[in-house]
Scaffold this motif. Structure first.
Motif, PDB file in Angstrom:
ATOM      1  N   ASP A  35      62.534  67.741  43.392  1.00 23.13           N
ATOM      2  CA  ASP A  35      62.822  67.202  42.007  1.00 23.13           C
ATOM      3  C   ASP A  35      64.010  67.705  41.262  1.00 23.13           C
ATOM      4  O   ASP A  35      64.958  67.023  41.032  1.00 23.13           O
ATOM      5  N   THR A  36      64.157  69.165  41.170  1.00 19.04           N
ATOM      6  CA  THR A  36      65.148  69.813  40.570  1.00 19.04           C
ATOM      7  C   THR A  36      66.649  69.481  41.206  1.00 19.04           C
ATOM      8  O   THR A  36      67.484  69.075  40.285  1.00 19.04           O
ATOM      9  N   SER A  53      67.588  65.672  40.362  1.00 16.21           N
ATOM     10  CA  SER A  53      68.054  65.431  38.983  1.00 16.21           C
ATOM     11  C   SER A  53      69.149  66.505  38.433  1.00 16.21           C
ATOM     12  O   SER A  53      70.063  65.970  37.870  1.00 16.21           O
ATOM     13  N   ARG A  54      69.505  67.639  39.367  1.00 19.87           N
ATOM     14  CA  ARG A  54      70.661  68.384  38.811  1.00 19.87           C
ATOM     15  C   ARG A  54      71.806  67.474  39.515  1.00 19.87           C
ATOM     16  O   ARG A  54      72.754  67.307  39.092  1.00 19.87           O
ATOM     17  N   HIS A  57      72.552  64.665  37.111  1.00 16.78           N
ATOM     18  CA  HIS A  57      73.239  64.741  35.938  1.00 16.78           C
ATOM     19  C   HIS A  57      74.659  65.339  36.286  1.00 16.78           C
ATOM     20  O   HIS A  57      75.601  64.791  35.492  1.00 16.78           O
ATOM     21  N   ARG A  83      76.653  63.781  38.526  1.00 16.65           N
ATOM     22  CA  ARG A  83      77.389  62.777  39.141  1.00 16.65           C
ATOM     23  C   ARG A  83      77.855  62.268  37.678  1.00 16.65           C
ATOM     24  O   ARG A  83      78.843  61.626  37.470  1.00 16.65           O
ATOM     25  N   LEU A  84      76.679  62.116  36.734  1.00 18.31           N
ATOM     26  CA  LEU A  84      77.162  61.553  35.415  1.00 18.31           C
ATOM     27  C   LEU A  84      78.363  62.358  34.615  1.00 18.31           C
ATOM     28  O   LEU A  84      79.103  61.686  34.040  1.00 18.31           O
ATOM     29  N   LEU A  85      78.003  63.520  34.876  1.00 21.92           N
ATOM     30  CA  LEU A  85      79.009  64.552  34.189  1.00 21.92           C
ATOM     31  C   LEU A  85      80.456  64.344  34.628  1.00 21.92           C
ATOM     32  O   LEU A  85      81.335  64.458  34.078  1.00 21.92           O
ATOM     33  N   TYR A 140      75.244  74.320  27.203  1.00 18.52           N
ATOM     34  CA  TYR A 140      74.250  74.402  28.126  1.00 18.52           C
ATOM     35  C   TYR A 140      74.772  74.423  29.694  1.00 18.52           C
ATOM     36  O   TYR A 140      76.002  74.533  29.754  1.00 18.52           O
ATOM     37  N   CYS A 141      74.037  75.306  30.711  1.00 21.50           N
ATOM     38  CA  CYS A 141      74.538  75.339  31.861  1.00 21.50           C
ATOM     39  C   CYS A 141      73.635  74.639  32.974  1.00 21.50           C
ATOM     40  O   CYS A 141      72.351  74.669  32.846  1.00 21.50           O
ATOM     41  N   LEU A 142      74.415  74.178  34.136  1.00 22.55           N
ATOM     42  CA  LEU A 142      73.639  73.543  35.222  1.00 22.55           C
ATOM     43  C   LEU A 142      73.815  74.486  36.319  1.00 22.55           C
ATOM     44  O   LEU A 142      74.845  74.687  36.841  1.00 22.55           O
ATOM     45  N   PRO A 143      72.583  75.000  36.455  1.00 23.43           N
ATOM     46  CA  PRO A 143      72.482  76.133  37.735  1.00 23.43           C
ATOM     47  C   PRO A 143      72.673  75.427  38.937  1.00 23.43           C
ATOM     48  O   PRO A 143      72.460  74.145  39.249  1.00 23.43           O
ATOM     49  N   ILE A 192      62.745  81.157  36.808  1.00 17.02           N
ATOM     50  CA  ILE A 192      62.008  79.992  35.981  1.00 17.02           C
ATOM     51  C   ILE A 192      61.144  79.325  36.874  1.00 17.02           C
ATOM     52  O   ILE A 192      60.072  78.805  36.599  1.00 17.02           O
ATOM     53  N   ARG A 242      52.735  78.133  37.389  1.00 15.70           N
ATOM     54  CA  ARG A 242      51.915  77.488  36.158  1.00 15.70           C
ATOM     55  C   ARG A 242      51.421  76.059  36.597  1.00 15.70           C
ATOM     56  O   ARG A 242      50.310  75.804  36.120  1.00 15.70           O
ATOM     57  N   ARG A 289      60.844  82.317  30.322  1.00 14.49           N
ATOM     58  CA  ARG A 289      61.860  81.356  29.955  1.00 14.49           C
ATOM     59  C   ARG A 289      62.742  82.297  28.316  1.00 14.49           C
ATOM     60  O   ARG A 289      63.794  82.168  28.511  1.00 14.49           O
TER      61      ARG A 289
END
Lengths: 311, 126
Positions: free
Chosen positions: A116-117, A120-121, A124, A126-128, A150-153, A193, A200, A217
């Protein structure tokens, strides 16, 4: 018989007292990196205790008896005898299924979170690529009226700054904020995280794991704050960006920001190597305890054996 | 593949700048000002963009006319939605530097910062 009880008692104790202890300790915020480690050690020790609770119950009917017997130089029958419960075989079988089910559940959550991560990264990014442009300052600039940094790891890591944020911050503040973001990327804070997040979601009813996730966090933000060389300047940048866009819809405040600004303006107290050593020792002990507790039946056997020989 | 991705960006930029429906030929002609590019390549790129739901197309005579489904601003807003998400269940896709402070928090924090700044000012005034 003894092992499952003491393991459960340990888990209960850790769940009840652990968060109180860590939330009340000032050193956790003083040295947030060690704080993250302490929270992870606490949650993982509970996971280990719960898992070993299942394993010890399952020992009489699982192939585990043999390796344990070899480890303690005894026979599998002896091991089974010591791990047996009065509830009999059905409880042991229930435990086998519970352990197996839980392992699959946790694996599934880990893998789905990971996929999932990543997905979505990638979306993100691709849009960026379409919406942003590379700035010589080493970040991607996106045209927008909201002041955000922000940062995209990940493997293709990026720091992103919006045009509104670039206008609000002066050159010095920008440098400090970028140092903060680069520290996130360098230290792979996203992994810390992600671990807290998976735990969690696996143990959703237990508040400990929700609190731990929230604390991790906050603490990684504090750790990244420490990467900036001018603490007061960074505090100013935090407040500037935090009040950057007056959007009536976005009233959900960021609780951590308050603590971060206070921490940055109050200055850091001393931190000694002795303290690092103490935290290291405590977390190792915490993680080793469930394993030690799981072997109590064997210890019992050895002690009884010794006394019979001596007697 | 990577080159196609870059071309998609370039073509989307043009479509956003124009803000109207255009034919493949118009895009090709505009791109020719900067680079040599085949008509079929541009058609593939537009086809990809259509498949990804980024552009809309209508048949005009024998050829398609393309235009962006969403404005650049709408895309940016969508992109930044991830960042602005402050719910406790948010994904760990990215790390935001700071969330939006409430008006009350802003006042309190500014006061805290001012208190830190002031001592020097008071000294010089006295």
């Amino acid at each position: 018989m003894l092992a499952p009880i003491v393991l459960l008692a340990f888990a209960a104790l850790a769940i009840i007292c652990g968060p109180r202890l860590l939330l009340g300790s000032a050193w956790v915020r003083r040295a947030p990196g060690w704080g993250v480690m302490a929270w992870h050690a606490l949650t993982l020790s509970v996971v280990a205790a719960v898992a070993l609770f299942g394993f010890t119950l399952a020992t009489p009917v699982s192939p585990l008896a043999e390796p344990i017997a070899r480890l303690f130089r005894t026979t599998p029958t002896e091991v089974v005898e010591h791990y047996q419960t009065p509830a009999g075989v059905w409880l042991a079988y229930t435990a086998v299924f519970a352990v197996a089910g839980f392992t699959v559940w946790m694996l599934w959550l880990t893998i789905s979170t990971l996929i999932d991560t990543t997905r979505s990264r990638r979306a993100h990014l691709r849009l960026l690529r379409m919406l942003g442009r590379d700035h010589p300052g080493g970040f991607v600039l996106v045209e927008h009226s909201q002041a955000l940094v922000y940062c995209l790891p990940g493997l293709r890591k990026r720091v992103v700054v919006t045009t509104a944020a670039l206008e609000l911050l002066d050159a010095h503040q920008l440098e400090l904020v970028l140092a903060h973001e680069k520290s996130h990327l360098r230290s792979r804070h996203d992994i810390a995280i992600a671990l807290a997040d998976v735990l969690r979601r696996t143990f959703r009813p237990l508040r400990l794991f929700t609190v731990a996730h929230e604390q991790v966090r906050t603490l990684i933000e504090m750790q990244a704050d420490d990467a900036a060389h001018d603490r007061h300047g960074l505090a100013r940048a935090l407040v500037t960006l935090g009040s950057g866009t007056p959007e009536p819809g976005l009233s959900a405040g960021d609780v951590a920001t308050f603590a971060r600004v206070q921490r940055l303006t109050n200055g850091a107290g001393p931190w000694k190597r002795r303290q690092s050593f103490a935290v290291c020792l405590a977390t190792t002990t915490l993680l080793a305890t469930p394993i030690a507790l799981a072997t109590t039946p064997m210890m019992e056997m050895i002690i009884i054996g010794c006394t019979t020989v001596l007697g | 593949m990577r080159r196609l991705g870059q071309l998609e960006t370039v073509v989307m930029q043009r479509l956003w700048d124009w803000g109207r429906s255009v034919s493949v030929r118009e895009v090709v002609e505009d791109l020719h000002k900067e680079r040599r590019i085949a008509y079929t390549t541009v058609m593939t790129v537009l086809d990809n963009l259509h498949r990804k739901g980024l552009v809309h197309r209508e048949k005009h005579g024998r050829a398609y006319q393309y235009h962006a489904v969403m404005s650049r601003e709408a895309h940016t807003a969508g992109l930044l939605e991830d960042v602005l998400d402050q719910s406790p269940d948010r994904k760990a896709t990215l790390l935001n530097f700071v969330g939006q402070l409430s008006a009350e928090e802003q006042v309190q924090l500014r006061a805290a910062l001012a208190k830190f700044d002031e001592p020097d000012d008071i000294d010089t005034e006295e």
